[in-house]
Scaffold this active site. Sequence first.
Site, short mmCIF file in Angstrom:
data_model
loop_
_atom_site.label_atom_id
_atom_site.label_comp_id
_atom_site.label_asym_id
_atom_site.label_seq_id
_atom_site.Cartn_x
_atom_site.Cartn_y
_atom_site.Cartn_z
N SER A 189 2.22 -36.77 1.63
CA SER A 189 1.15 -35.94 2.18
C SER A 189 1.73 -34.57 2.49
O SER A 189 2.94 -34.39 2.60
CB SER A 189 0.59 -36.57 3.46
OG SER A 189 1.58 -36.57 4.49
N ASP A 252 -3.99 -45.29 2.35
CA ASP A 252 -3.65 -46.57 1.72
C ASP A 252 -4.76 -47.01 0.77
O ASP A 252 -4.49 -47.60 -0.29
CB ASP A 252 -3.41 -47.64 2.78
CG ASP A 252 -2.38 -47.21 3.80
OD1 ASP A 252 -1.41 -46.52 3.40
OD2 ASP A 252 -2.53 -47.56 4.98
#
Length: 306
Positions: A189, A252
């Site tokens: 990220s 996820d």
Amino acid sequence: MSRFDVVSLGEPLYELNRQPDGNWLTGFGGDTLNVAIAAARLGSRSAYVTRLGDDIFADELRALMQREAIDTAAVIADRGAPTGLYFVTHGPSGHVFTYRRAGSAASRMTPAGLDKGLIGSARFLHASGISQAISDSAAETVAAAIAMARRAGVQVCYDTNFRPRLWTAENARPVIAAAAAQADILKTSAEDAEALFGLTAPAQIGRHLLGLGARVVVITLGKDGVALATRDGLEFVPGRSVAAVDATGAGDAFTGALLSELARGEALGAAARFANAAAALSTLGYGAIAPLPRRGAVEEALPSGD
């Protein structure tokens, strides 16, 4: 033909999620379990590798895996340690996690407990920085599993998932970099890349992580979507606007959907667009696992042509 599309390794957790009325909604989580279930709900064959305690939380997690058709042959019972818990609260800055996982059964994983045949039977092995951060022996287990996968020709998916509460950036950086270097699919990220490597621009992040040895780098950018970095360049996949109520596990959900699509033979860009839609849908309900979408819902949410 591979026996499993995704074999995921890490720590499953029992979840308590604070609701607007003040009550706690029970559920389940743990980043790598979320990935396994996200993929399974989209039609992939998933297996999980972990240790659970001998308690009611372990019983409920096993029952969940059975309901979700997750293979549990490599879920080992450890009667000497508890199953990990976490709490989710919500505020102006988003969701906040509080953990009770120190000394958990999963933190006692060792390389000796790995099933080489199981790992070698997968299309993708998935692990994360959280899988490594919970203990030294867990970090060694992740490294050993990655080595097994590479020797067997199994693709490795690795998510940096840096958690400062579990370890410092200084301690995490070399461990995460070593795993990233072995990854066929490396997910990170913008926040992780800045904390670990001091990089903010997607192009910089992609160049750095490809330079470490990763084959494909997927950089999640929150509402701005994702950036896909390969040797051929950088591609942006725009985000999707939805009336989100809880972003727990959205990353996820993205990873599980991405692996599911890649296992079906989809190209990276198409797989990422599908995964973006799945991640957006996963924010429409509370908890990490309950809102994970099924294939029909994701396909319906995709614009024609995606």
